[in-house]
Design a protein around this motif. Structure first.
Motif, PDB file in Angstrom:
ATOM      1  N   GLN A   1       0.751  -1.339  -0.057  1.00  0.00           N
ATOM      2  CA  GLN A   1       0.040   0.085   0.059  1.00  0.00           C
ATOM      3  C   GLN A   1       0.755   1.268   0.036  1.00  0.00           C
ATOM      4  OE1 GLN A   1      -3.056  -0.291  -0.362  1.00  0.00           O
ATOM      5  NE2 GLN A   1      -4.136   1.610   0.599  1.00  0.00           N
ATOM      6  N   VAL A   2       0.580   2.207  -0.936  1.00  0.00           N
ATOM      7  CA  VAL A   2       1.648   3.180  -1.162  1.00  0.00           C
ATOM      8  C   VAL A   2       0.725   4.311  -0.221  1.00  0.00           C
ATOM      9  CG1 VAL A   2       2.332   5.041  -2.684  1.00  0.00           C
ATOM     10  CG2 VAL A   2       2.431   2.580  -3.291  1.00  0.00           C
ATOM     11  N   GLN A   3       1.398   4.979   0.356  1.00  0.00           N
ATOM     12  CA  GLN A   3       1.140   6.048   1.402  1.00  0.00           C
ATOM     13  C   GLN A   3       1.297   7.360   0.647  1.00  0.00           C
ATOM     14  OE1 GLN A   3      -0.849   5.278   4.095  1.00  0.00           O
ATOM     15  NE2 GLN A   3      -0.288   3.183   3.430  1.00  0.00           N
ATOM     16  N   LEU A   4       0.131   8.341   0.568  1.00  0.00           N
ATOM     17  CA  LEU A   4      -0.028   9.664  -0.187  1.00  0.00           C
ATOM     18  C   LEU A   4      -0.474  10.779   0.735  1.00  0.00           C
ATOM     19  CD1 LEU A   4      -1.056   8.451  -3.565  1.00  0.00           C
ATOM     20  CD2 LEU A   4       1.167   8.770  -3.139  1.00  0.00           C
ATOM     21  N   VAL A   5       0.272  11.953   0.931  1.00  0.00           N
ATOM     22  CA  VAL A   5      -0.179  12.939   1.560  1.00  0.00           C
ATOM     23  C   VAL A   5       0.107  14.256   0.826  1.00  0.00           C
ATOM     24  CG1 VAL A   5       0.034  14.182   3.922  1.00  0.00           C
ATOM     25  CG2 VAL A   5       0.408  11.647   4.070  1.00  0.00           C
ATOM     26  N   GLU A   6      -1.051  14.849   0.818  1.00  0.00           N
ATOM     27  CA  GLU A   6      -1.050  16.151  -0.142  1.00  0.00           C
ATOM     28  C   GLU A   6      -1.006  17.099   0.884  1.00  0.00           C
ATOM     29  OE1 GLU A   6      -4.325  13.589  -2.451  1.00  0.00           O
ATOM     30  OE2 GLU A   6      -3.753  14.099  -0.343  1.00  0.00           O
TER      31      GLU A   6
END
Length: 121
Positions: A1-6
């Motif tokens: 699972q790739v974690q992405l934070v904008e």
């Protein structure tokens, strides 16, 4: 699972600029920015293929938006210039591991929580 934070969203007047950032736990085959305005479908704005750095843009943002990535910082960017009220939306970072479609949301399996961009006239 790739974690992405904008991050980087906000409110600006028409003609202004914003830079969105997306910090990723890893980069995948393709990384992109999508947006969704109230009552509208999610649409692809800009995509970059990480291996060859090829980029693709929604026609209405070409020449105004630039997608880029910094491998050392594991950060994806979207520089947005000459913003228009119609650019107002929630902007999402997305990571895709394969698939043949550039702007189809179902080709992207990992999504950030979104960052709001509001452009006033």
């Amino acid at each position: 699972q790739v974690q992405l934070v904008e991050s980087g969203g906000g409110s600006v007047q028409a003609g202004g600029s914003l830079r969105l950032s997306c910090t990723a736990s890893e980069f995948t085959y393709k990384m992109g920015w999508f947006r969704q305005a109230p009552g509208k479908e999610r649409e692809g704005v800009a995509v970059i293929y990480t291996a060859d750095k090829n980029t693709y843009y929604l026609s209405s943002v070409k020449g105004r938006f630039t997608i880029s990535l910094d491998g050392a910082k594991k950060t994806l960017y979207l520089q947005m210039n000459s913003l228009k009220p119609e650019d107002s939306a929630m902007y999402y970072c997305a990571a895709g591991s394969g698939g043949r479609n550039v702007f189809v949301p179902s080709d992207y399996s990992n999504w950030g929580q979104g960052t709001q961009v509001t452009v006033s006239s």
